[in-house]
Design a protein around this motif. Structure first.
Motif, PDB file in Angstrom:
ATOM      1  N   ASP A   1     -43.561  -5.850 -47.536  1.00  0.00           N
ATOM      2  CA  ASP A   1     -43.692  -5.014 -48.739  1.00  0.00           C
ATOM      3  C   ASP A   1     -42.761  -3.805 -48.666  1.00  0.00           C
ATOM      4  O   ASP A   1     -42.109  -3.446 -49.653  1.00  0.00           O
ATOM      5  N   ARG A   2     -42.676  -3.201 -47.495  1.00  0.00           N
ATOM      6  CA  ARG A   2     -41.777  -2.061 -47.322  1.00  0.00           C
ATOM      7  C   ARG A   2     -40.317  -2.490 -47.465  1.00  0.00           C
ATOM      8  O   ARG A   2     -39.512  -1.813 -48.098  1.00  0.00           O
ATOM      9  N   LEU A   3     -39.999  -3.644 -46.884  1.00  0.00           N
ATOM     10  CA  LEU A   3     -38.645  -4.167 -46.996  1.00  0.00           C
ATOM     11  C   LEU A   3     -38.292  -4.464 -48.448  1.00  0.00           C
ATOM     12  O   LEU A   3     -37.198  -4.156 -48.919  1.00  0.00           O
ATOM     13  N   ARG A   4     -39.234  -5.042 -49.186  1.00  0.00           N
ATOM     14  CA  ARG A   4     -39.013  -5.337 -50.605  1.00  0.00           C
ATOM     15  C   ARG A   4     -38.750  -4.059 -51.390  1.00  0.00           C
ATOM     16  O   ARG A   4     -37.878  -4.007 -52.254  1.00  0.00           O
ATOM     17  N   ASP A   5     -39.512  -2.998 -51.064  1.00  0.00           N
ATOM     18  CA  ASP A   5     -39.304  -1.720 -51.740  1.00  0.00           C
ATOM     19  C   ASP A   5     -37.924  -1.132 -51.421  1.00  0.00           C
ATOM     20  O   ASP A   5     -37.247  -0.609 -52.293  1.00  0.00           O
ATOM     21  N   GLU A   6     -37.511  -1.238 -50.150  1.00  0.00           N
ATOM     22  CA  GLU A   6     -36.217  -0.691 -49.757  1.00  0.00           C
ATOM     23  C   GLU A   6     -35.071  -1.435 -50.418  1.00  0.00           C
ATOM     24  O   GLU A   6     -34.057  -0.840 -50.785  1.00  0.00           O
ATOM     25  N   LEU A   7     -35.228  -2.737 -50.557  1.00  0.00           N
ATOM     26  CA  LEU A   7     -34.168  -3.535 -51.172  1.00  0.00           C
ATOM     27  C   LEU A   7     -34.196  -3.475 -52.691  1.00  0.00           C
ATOM     28  O   LEU A   7     -33.251  -3.897 -53.341  1.00  0.00           O
ATOM     29  N   GLY A   8     -35.273  -2.966 -53.237  1.00  0.00           N
ATOM     30  CA  GLY A   8     -35.370  -2.844 -54.683  1.00  0.00           C
ATOM     31  C   GLY A   8     -35.678  -4.150 -55.373  1.00  0.00           C
ATOM     32  O   GLY A   8     -35.344  -4.342 -56.535  1.00  0.00           O
ATOM     33  N   VAL A   9     -36.314  -5.046 -54.668  1.00  0.00           N
ATOM     34  CA  VAL A   9     -36.679  -6.336 -55.234  1.00  0.00           C
ATOM     35  C   VAL A   9     -38.058  -6.198 -55.850  1.00  0.00           C
ATOM     36  O   VAL A   9     -38.970  -5.637 -55.250  1.00  0.00           O
ATOM     37  N   GLY A  10     -38.211  -6.731 -57.068  1.00  0.00           N
ATOM     38  CA  GLY A  10     -39.488  -6.633 -57.752  1.00  0.00           C
ATOM     39  C   GLY A  10     -40.528  -7.565 -57.173  1.00  0.00           C
ATOM     40  O   GLY A  10     -40.274  -8.360 -56.269  1.00  0.00           O
ATOM     41  N   ASP A  11     -41.722  -7.455 -57.685  1.00  0.00           N
ATOM     42  CA  ASP A  11     -42.811  -8.325 -57.258  1.00  0.00           C
ATOM     43  C   ASP A  11     -42.552  -9.746 -57.687  1.00  0.00           C
ATOM     44  O   ASP A  11     -41.782 -10.028 -58.593  1.00  0.00           O
ATOM     45  N   SER A  12     -43.254 -10.670 -57.049  1.00  0.00           N
ATOM     46  CA  SER A  12     -43.112 -12.077 -57.395  1.00  0.00           C
ATOM     47  C   SER A  12     -43.737 -12.379 -58.759  1.00  0.00           C
ATOM     48  O   SER A  12     -43.534 -13.445 -59.308  1.00  0.00           O
ATOM     49  N   SER A  13     -44.498 -11.424 -59.315  1.00  0.00           N
ATOM     50  CA  SER A  13     -45.107 -11.634 -60.632  1.00  0.00           C
ATOM     51  C   SER A  13     -44.060 -11.581 -61.741  1.00  0.00           C
ATOM     52  O   SER A  13     -44.318 -11.990 -62.860  1.00  0.00           O
ATOM     53  N   HIS A  14     -42.855 -11.091 -61.428  1.00  0.00           N
ATOM     54  CA  HIS A  14     -41.787 -11.014 -62.419  1.00  0.00           C
ATOM     55  C   HIS A  14     -40.865 -12.227 -62.360  1.00  0.00           C
ATOM     56  O   HIS A  14     -39.724 -12.158 -62.772  1.00  0.00           O
ATOM     57  N   ASP A  15     -41.353 -13.336 -61.819  1.00  0.00           N
ATOM     58  CA  ASP A  15     -40.526 -14.537 -61.703  1.00  0.00           C
ATOM     59  C   ASP A  15     -40.149 -15.097 -63.064  1.00  0.00           C
ATOM     60  O   ASP A  15     -39.128 -15.769 -63.185  1.00  0.00           O
ATOM     61  N   ASP A  16     -40.956 -14.835 -64.095  1.00  0.00           N
ATOM     62  CA  ASP A  16     -40.640 -15.345 -65.425  1.00  0.00           C
ATOM     63  C   ASP A  16     -39.318 -14.771 -65.924  1.00  0.00           C
ATOM     64  O   ASP A  16     -38.509 -15.476 -66.515  1.00  0.00           O
ATOM     65  N   ASP A  17     -39.090 -13.488 -65.674  1.00  0.00           N
ATOM     66  CA  ASP A  17     -37.834 -12.862 -66.078  1.00  0.00           C
ATOM     67  C   ASP A  17     -36.665 -13.477 -65.321  1.00  0.00           C
ATOM     68  O   ASP A  17     -35.607 -13.736 -65.885  1.00  0.00           O
ATOM     69  N   ALA A  18     -36.861 -13.714 -64.045  1.00  0.00           N
ATOM     70  CA  ALA A  18     -35.799 -14.313 -63.231  1.00  0.00           C
ATOM     71  C   ALA A  18     -35.521 -15.735 -63.693  1.00  0.00           C
ATOM     72  O   ALA A  18     -34.365 -16.167 -63.736  1.00  0.00           O
ATOM     73  N   ASP A  19     -36.570 -16.482 -64.042  1.00  0.00           N
ATOM     74  CA  ASP A  19     -36.380 -17.845 -64.522  1.00  0.00           C
ATOM     75  C   ASP A  19     -35.612 -17.855 -65.833  1.00  0.00           C
ATOM     76  O   ASP A  19     -34.747 -18.708 -66.041  1.00  0.00           O
ATOM     77  N   ASP A  20     -35.911 -16.905 -66.724  1.00  0.00           N
ATOM     78  CA  ASP A  20     -35.189 -16.825 -67.989  1.00  0.00           C
ATOM     79  C   ASP A  20     -33.712 -16.527 -67.753  1.00  0.00           C
ATOM     80  O   ASP A  20     -32.836 -17.119 -68.387  1.00  0.00           O
ATOM     81  N   LEU A  21     -33.435 -15.623 -66.821  1.00  0.00           N
ATOM     82  CA  LEU A  21     -32.050 -15.278 -66.503  1.00  0.00           C
ATOM     83  C   LEU A  21     -31.323 -16.479 -65.893  1.00  0.00           C
ATOM     84  O   LEU A  21     -30.184 -16.773 -66.264  1.00  0.00           O
ATOM     85  N   ASN A  22     -32.003 -17.184 -65.009  1.00  0.00           N
ATOM     86  CA  ASN A  22     -31.393 -18.366 -64.396  1.00  0.00           C
ATOM     87  C   ASN A  22     -31.130 -19.446 -65.431  1.00  0.00           C
ATOM     88  O   ASN A  22     -30.099 -20.127 -65.380  1.00  0.00           O
ATOM     89  N   ASP A  23     -32.054 -19.639 -66.362  1.00  0.00           N
ATOM     90  CA  ASP A  23     -31.858 -20.625 -67.421  1.00  0.00           C
ATOM     91  C   ASP A  23     -30.669 -20.252 -68.295  1.00  0.00           C
ATOM     92  O   ASP A  23     -29.868 -21.110 -68.680  1.00  0.00           O
ATOM     93  N   GLU A  24     -30.550 -18.952 -68.597  1.00  0.00           N
ATOM     94  CA  GLU A  24     -29.434 -18.492 -69.419  1.00  0.00           C
ATOM     95  C   GLU A  24     -28.102 -18.736 -68.707  1.00  0.00           C
ATOM     96  O   GLU A  24     -27.140 -19.215 -69.316  1.00  0.00           O
ATOM     97  N   LEU A  25     -28.049 -18.420 -67.424  1.00  0.00           N
ATOM     98  CA  LEU A  25     -26.815 -18.648 -66.662  1.00  0.00           C
ATOM     99  C   LEU A  25     -26.502 -20.136 -66.553  1.00  0.00           C
ATOM    100  O   LEU A  25     -25.343 -20.538 -66.662  1.00  0.00           O
ATOM    101  N   ALA A  26     -27.517 -20.948 -66.351  1.00  0.00           N
ATOM    102  CA  ALA A  26     -27.298 -22.394 -66.256  1.00  0.00           C
ATOM    103  C   ALA A  26     -26.760 -22.939 -67.574  1.00  0.00           C
ATOM    104  O   ALA A  26     -25.853 -23.779 -67.581  1.00  0.00           O
ATOM    105  N   ASP A  27     -27.290 -22.459 -68.684  1.00  0.00           N
ATOM    106  CA  ASP A  27     -26.792 -22.900 -69.987  1.00  0.00           C
ATOM    107  C   ASP A  27     -25.345 -22.475 -70.196  1.00  0.00           C
ATOM    108  O   ASP A  27     -24.517 -23.240 -70.699  1.00  0.00           O
TER     109      ASP A  27
END
Length: 78
Positions: free
Chosen positions: A27-53
């Motif tokens: 959790d501390r490492l995630r905060d230091e790297l600035g990576v969001g929680d895994s609950s925001h995977d929907d946003d990442a999936d949308d971005l990945n879908d957009e890039l794939a398209d």
């Protein structure tokens, strides 16, 4: 003569770092790297879908998958 004791201490510290690194606070490492929680995977999936398209459009436009050109060149070299 004092080098033996200093070297032994360095070896001891090196072994502790190598084998007893302990638990990693992910959790501390995630905060230091600035990576969001895994609950925001929907946003990442949308971005990945957009890039794939977007790249699929490039593949269609430039004919990715037509590897005939590469085969012709490699056969000429033989």
């Amino acid at each position: 003569m004092g080098r033996g004791r200093a070297k032994a201490k360095q070896v001891k510290v090196a072994r502790q770092l190598k084998y007893n690194s302990g638990g990693t606070d992910l959790d501390r490492l995630r905060d230091e790297l600035g990576v969001g929680d895994s609950s925001h995977d929907d946003d990442a999936d949308d971005l990945n879908d957009e890039l794939a398209d977007r790249y699929a459009d490039y593949a269609d436009q430039y004919g990715a998958g037509d590897d005939d050109d590469d085969d012709d060149r490699s056969s000429e070299r033989r």
